[in-house]
Design an enzyme around this catalytic site. Sequence first.
Site, PDB file in Angstrom:
ATOM      1  N   ARG A  69      50.176  38.165  30.063  1.00 11.78           N
ATOM      2  CA  ARG A  69      50.378  36.722  30.694  1.00 11.78           C
ATOM      3  C   ARG A  69      49.217  35.926  30.468  1.00 11.78           C
ATOM      4  O   ARG A  69      48.021  36.318  30.112  1.00 11.78           O
ATOM      5  CB  ARG A  69      50.608  36.868  32.313  1.00 11.78           C
ATOM      6  CG  ARG A  69      50.433  35.502  32.795  1.00 11.78           C
ATOM      7  CD  ARG A  69      50.566  35.847  34.380  1.00 11.78           C
ATOM      8  NE  ARG A  69      49.278  36.169  34.910  1.00 11.78           N
ATOM      9  CZ  ARG A  69      48.125  35.355  35.235  1.00 11.78           C
ATOM     10  NH1 ARG A  69      48.265  34.058  34.921  1.00 11.78           N
ATOM     11  NH2 ARG A  69      47.033  35.855  35.665  1.00 11.78           N
TER      12      ARG A  69
ATOM     13  N   HIS B 218      41.291  41.521  33.320  1.00 12.90           N
ATOM     14  CA  HIS B 218      40.699  39.887  33.060  1.00 12.90           C
ATOM     15  C   HIS B 218      39.360  40.298  32.572  1.00 12.90           C
ATOM     16  O   HIS B 218      38.678  41.239  33.028  1.00 12.90           O
ATOM     17  CB  HIS B 218      40.750  39.249  34.504  1.00 12.90           C
ATOM     18  CG  HIS B 218      40.407  38.021  34.136  1.00 12.90           C
ATOM     19  ND1 HIS B 218      39.119  37.498  33.923  1.00 12.90           N
ATOM     20  CD2 HIS B 218      41.289  36.674  34.477  1.00 12.90           C
ATOM     21  CE1 HIS B 218      39.152  35.991  33.728  1.00 12.90           C
ATOM     22  NE2 HIS B 218      40.215  35.911  34.465  1.00 12.90           N
TER      23      HIS B 218
ATOM     24  N   HIS C  42      43.376  42.821  37.073  1.00 15.85           N
ATOM     25  CA  HIS C  42      43.634  41.498  37.453  1.00 15.85           C
ATOM     26  C   HIS C  42      45.027  41.162  38.115  1.00 15.85           C
ATOM     27  O   HIS C  42      45.477  40.522  39.108  1.00 15.85           O
ATOM     28  CB  HIS C  42      43.218  40.413  36.593  1.00 15.85           C
ATOM     29  CG  HIS C  42      43.301  39.227  37.054  1.00 15.85           C
ATOM     30  ND1 HIS C  42      42.732  38.304  38.009  1.00 15.85           N
ATOM     31  CD2 HIS C  42      44.030  37.907  36.302  1.00 15.85           C
ATOM     32  CE1 HIS C  42      42.915  37.212  38.288  1.00 15.85           C
ATOM     33  NE2 HIS C  42      43.712  36.836  37.196  1.00 15.85           N
TER      34      HIS C  42
ATOM     35  N   GLN D  45      47.509  43.812  33.656  1.00 15.20           N
ATOM     36  CA  GLN D  45      46.442  42.814  32.901  1.00 15.20           C
ATOM     37  C   GLN D  45      45.132  42.979  33.532  1.00 15.20           C
ATOM     38  O   GLN D  45      44.859  43.066  34.344  1.00 15.20           O
ATOM     39  CB  GLN D  45      46.782  41.099  33.099  1.00 15.20           C
ATOM     40  CG  GLN D  45      45.724  40.173  32.303  1.00 15.20           C
ATOM     41  CD  GLN D  45      46.470  39.062  32.366  1.00 15.20           C
ATOM     42  OE1 GLN D  45      46.366  38.301  33.347  1.00 15.20           O
ATOM     43  NE2 GLN D  45      46.807  38.503  31.070  1.00 15.20           N
TER      44      GLN D  45
ATOM     45  N   LEU E 111      36.594  37.697  40.964  1.00 14.67           N
ATOM     46  CA  LEU E 111      36.982  37.092  39.488  1.00 14.67           C
ATOM     47  C   LEU E 111      36.104  36.095  39.355  1.00 14.67           C
ATOM     48  O   LEU E 111      35.736  35.124  40.003  1.00 14.67           O
ATOM     49  CB  LEU E 111      38.394  36.699  39.932  1.00 14.67           C
ATOM     50  CG  LEU E 111      39.066  35.790  38.785  1.00 14.67           C
ATOM     51  CD1 LEU E 111      39.334  36.553  37.265  1.00 14.67           C
ATOM     52  CD2 LEU E 111      40.435  35.029  38.960  1.00 14.67           C
TER      53      LEU E 111
ATOM     54  N   GLU F 269      38.646  32.292  33.977  1.00  8.23           N
ATOM     55  CA  GLU F 269      38.655  31.953  32.682  1.00  8.23           C
ATOM     56  C   GLU F 269      38.239  30.578  32.460  1.00  8.23           C
ATOM     57  O   GLU F 269      38.064  30.095  31.395  1.00  8.23           O
ATOM     58  CB  GLU F 269      40.069  32.139  32.104  1.00  8.23           C
ATOM     59  CG  GLU F 269      40.362  32.136  30.544  1.00  8.23           C
ATOM     60  CD  GLU F 269      41.736  32.745  30.351  1.00  8.23           C
ATOM     61  OE1 GLU F 269      42.176  33.818  30.965  1.00  8.23           O
ATOM     62  OE2 GLU F 269      42.644  31.961  29.568  1.00  8.23           O
TER      63      GLU F 269
ATOM     64  N   ARG G 232      43.623  37.181  27.360  1.00  6.37           N
ATOM     65  CA  ARG G 232      42.853  38.206  28.020  1.00  6.37           C
ATOM     66  C   ARG G 232      42.933  39.691  27.578  1.00  6.37           C
ATOM     67  O   ARG G 232      41.903  40.287  27.530  1.00  6.37           O
ATOM     68  CB  ARG G 232      43.349  38.130  29.582  1.00  6.37           C
ATOM     69  CG  ARG G 232      43.057  36.821  30.273  1.00  6.37           C
ATOM     70  CD  ARG G 232      43.779  36.771  31.556  1.00  6.37           C
ATOM     71  NE  ARG G 232      43.257  35.659  32.024  1.00  6.37           N
ATOM     72  CZ  ARG G 232      43.845  35.030  33.231  1.00  6.37           C
ATOM     73  NH1 ARG G 232      44.835  35.700  33.985  1.00  6.37           N
ATOM     74  NH2 ARG G 232      43.378  34.031  33.714  1.00  6.37           N
TER      75      ARG G 232
ATOM     76  N   PHE H  53      42.568  26.515  28.250  1.00  9.28           N
ATOM     77  CA  PHE H  53      42.682  27.857  28.659  1.00  9.28           C
ATOM     78  C   PHE H  53      43.037  28.909  27.633  1.00  9.28           C
ATOM     79  O   PHE H  53      43.603  28.396  26.448  1.00  9.28           O
ATOM     80  CB  PHE H  53      43.739  28.001  29.585  1.00  9.28           C
ATOM     81  CG  PHE H  53      43.353  28.569  30.949  1.00  9.28           C
ATOM     82  CD1 PHE H  53      42.489  27.520  31.880  1.00  9.28           C
ATOM     83  CD2 PHE H  53      43.509  29.897  31.637  1.00  9.28           C
ATOM     84  CE1 PHE H  53      41.818  27.977  33.024  1.00  9.28           C
ATOM     85  CE2 PHE H  53      42.935  30.146  32.873  1.00  9.28           C
ATOM     86  CZ  PHE H  53      42.077  29.285  33.485  1.00  9.28           C
TER      87      PHE H  53
END
Lengths: 569, 247, 118, 145
Positions: free
Chosen positions: A380, A233, A345, A231, A243, A246, A277, A117
């Site tokens: 994050r 995304h 996001h 954040q 969404l 990721e 991100r 990730f």
Amino acid sequence: MDPTSYDVLIIGGGLAGIRAAIAVAETNPRLKIGMVSKVYPMRSHTVSAEGGAAAVLSKDDSYDTHAFDTIKGSDYLADQDVVEAFVREAPLEVVQMEHWGCPWSRNADGTVAVRPFGGMTTWRTVFAADKSGFHMLHTVFQTSLKYDQIHRHDEAFVTKLLVENSRCVGVTAIDVRSGQMYAITAKATILATGGLGRIYAFTTNGNICTGDGMALAYRAGVPLKDMEMVQFHPTGLPFTGILITEAVRGEGGYLLNNQGERFLKRYVPNKMELGPRDIISRAMTTEFEEGRGFEGPHGKYMHLDVRHLGEATIDRRLPFMRELGREFVGIDIVKDPIPVRPVMHYMMGGVDADISGATLMKGLYAAGECANVGLNGANRLGSNSLSECLVFGAAAGRAAAEQVGSLAAAGANPIEAMLKDETKRVEGGFLDKKGGDERIAEIREDMQHSMDEGAGVYRTKEGLTELTRRLDGFRERFERIKIDDSSRVFNTELTAAIELGFMLDCAVAVAHSALAREESRGAHARRDFPERNDEKYLKHTIAHHTEAGPRLEYRDVTLGKFEPKARAY
Amino acid sequence: MTATKRITIKATRFDPDKDEKPRLQTYEIPFSDDSMVVLDALNYIKGHVDGSLSYRWSCRMGICGSCGMMVDGVPKLTCNAFLRDHWPRPITVEPLNNFPVIRDLVIDMDDFMHKLKAIKPWVIRKQPVPLGGGAFVQTTAQIDEFRQFSQCINCMLCYAACPVYGLNNEFLGPAAIALARRYNVDSRDEGLGQRLPVLADAEGVWECSFVGECSVVCPKGVDPAKAIQQTKLDTTMRFVLPFGNRD
Amino acid sequence: MPRGWWTRRSNYFWYIVREFTSLPLALWLLWFLLEIRRAQDGPSGYHPHSSLGFVIFSVIVLLFALYHSVTFLSLAGAILHFNVADRPIPSQLIVLSQFAAWAAASVVVGFVLIYFAR
Amino acid sequence: MNAELPLSHTVGEGQGEGRHRHKPAIAHLFWWFMFAQGGVLAAILLPVHILIQGILGPLGIVPVVDRHYDTWANVLGNPLVKLYLLVLIAFPFFHFAHRLRYLLVDLGVPAARGVPAQIVFYGGAVAVTLGTIYILLTTVPISFG
């Protein structure tokens, strides 16, 4: 009528809330637990999480690397003691989820699999295909049904925290089905109401993500922390903002600009698609500005290409993405690239809470996205939030369960008076109000577009100042709203109006916090202050509610073994 | 893009405090974008035409399960029922069949919530398993046994499509039985014996006459009809075979 | 539930037809029972049914019977669940084997009915 | 403690078990088993009988055992044939009984779900079974050659 009374009351039925409820039940089975949610718990927005949950499981991984990745990802705004505790607790929670039945995807030998990730140096994201949040939510929700002491109030909308002698003693809520207001008292209350994505127009967040818990706490005098840290995304579907996980990049997908080029080589050469991100969202925005994005009916976009992964991998690891492509875009991701662009996001900021979820108000805890326990800092890392909900949901539940043993129940008399006041406010202020001329939806849409413009991927002093000015205007207009729906039964216009009030409070906190932080750190990127300024801003922004607007303070970040360094990938 | 197109939506209106019975109200709204779905149309109505229209929705990506309604008589998630598939014909949007209506397009699904709890949808172990031992080992083939049944989003489309449930609300119903099977065939679970009394009850699997429409309307590829028949078969075998596993 | 619910969607209608097949099939079997019973009338009194009406009745019943066979075997095949070497047998294969069994039984029964008539 | 609250939809202590005590309905299980067996037999065996004995035989297209007394009585005397005919005729009736009972329910006769209806329908199948046994045993005596 006696108010409903619990030992521990949980507001919110998502992953953090339900995990907290189970933690209370397991810490002390004799406690009476209430769980209030404005929707049926399985509708909570956890359900939309896709990629997975980060935890150190494999032998070549270590707590230190997970901690370092998280802290570096946060641009050093995370509290390092919190991160250290988090990385140790996360693997246990992941195993606990497995024991409760979560269908984690597996390796060939039947052990729990992990995938890479963004921003993580090694593979440590456990996942259930690309419906991790869905499976986790349904697993904890269904597991919670075995605890008879968890008493649910589904579709009850909390309007206010009840505070007596600066201690939280419960809430007032609207039973949406009957329209009746009632009070629920509790020795301890845990906020787990999720995020506030709906303050933006283009967001991955569902309709219910309106920052209720943040606003409830804020209005009750509990500060909000780091609200400028929003954040974006990198990969949302244009138009809907749905969404695209990721994990698509984790599984090997490429991000391509209109030259067919993996443009991230200019921004995060060592990580490419697995960069964090905030950096990838900025890279995409820059590419758009320099004319290297595709032009579509719903704005500029990039291609996210998984065609080289092959149908078998896609169907095993990313079946939901294929489904979303087919049903919402009309493409088959096995054969076509996915159009994506950065989308709001996640809210790193939230109710100021400590490592156990305790807030500055006695009897009030917070967990999950609505809380800021100091884990995520300025950015994050993907897949840390599902783990966060588990770890800090459980922590808040345990802390609350232990605290209530020593507390007496709140008295009934002031509660009754508080309920009467709040009923008057809600019914007089909205339902029976005469003479308004502003439509809720119009104010909401104006606010959302203003947030997109003023507090997006890149921010400036001018833009943020204009945003705060506009938000003041929306608050004035909000005073003049009109409601078409005067009936009591399932009045979703009433709840939407109250939600709009919550969102406006949150938006104001975001705008002011962002305006005041004159540096670029993590997700907060100021064009006028492009550098990080540790001397001045290695600090949490603490926003207190006042009638005139947020009053900001700063609090030092808790450092530890990882010295702040330049953040390059 | 043609911003001038318009589409007619007929939506059920019902307020128990004012109306004797549900009625259809007609709205004409701009159909400005081919990506628009029925839910967008409802949101347009609520935001700009008539704020009193009530319905549930959240994720608008087909996973939260709250926006199920009858679209031209077929149970669907309104977040992926596209207007372009109906235009220029009008679209009738009604609350899901077979449920009491609370208000407008909002149904009362508490019956399902009770049934869900009744089938004990959690992993049941005869002996508690300590966390320290780590995760269970479960092969992909073992997950495949229950994978599809674990995809249920509780959207209630299957109940709306099920005439058996429509005729007899006591029937446990497609989603609840599919979820029971999800646990019964999970290699980590030992609770079959505790669930069978509910599943094989007179109002359990036996009521199903295999209309099969539940599986047709499921937006997530779950096959509840199969779960029900397999449960009938397994249960019967447990009693009929002399060495049936009766734990 | 409105009374005519099954007329509103074709799937419901074909489901009702599927359930209804049992009535003509039952009638035909009752006739068959009668045919057996008539064997006690002795060599001179035995007259098997052969009117055109009876043939038409049988044709109609056959259509229902075929519909029953196709639907029942497909549905039964879809729910049967066997694992070989930890892998489930694809349900199309199971359905196929059901239809093969139907064909084999038809051949055997047909053979007996015709062969022993000589 | 909060029975007077207008919260019809809270789920908690003791509310999940439904309105009645659950136990496996053995009778339903048995009748379903018989329904399934009968359905398989009817699906596999009936079409060929109808085709040959109901259509091809009466039209004289092919010779069929039941067209002539001698061949018919000869076949009917065989105990294996008797057993086969019992299975062929009796089992499907349990299938038919079950389906017709639920067809009535579907067509809006809820009484068809009740015990009296079960007695009528499944009892009917049992009666057909007994009748079939009686006819098979009394029509042509068992002969082994």
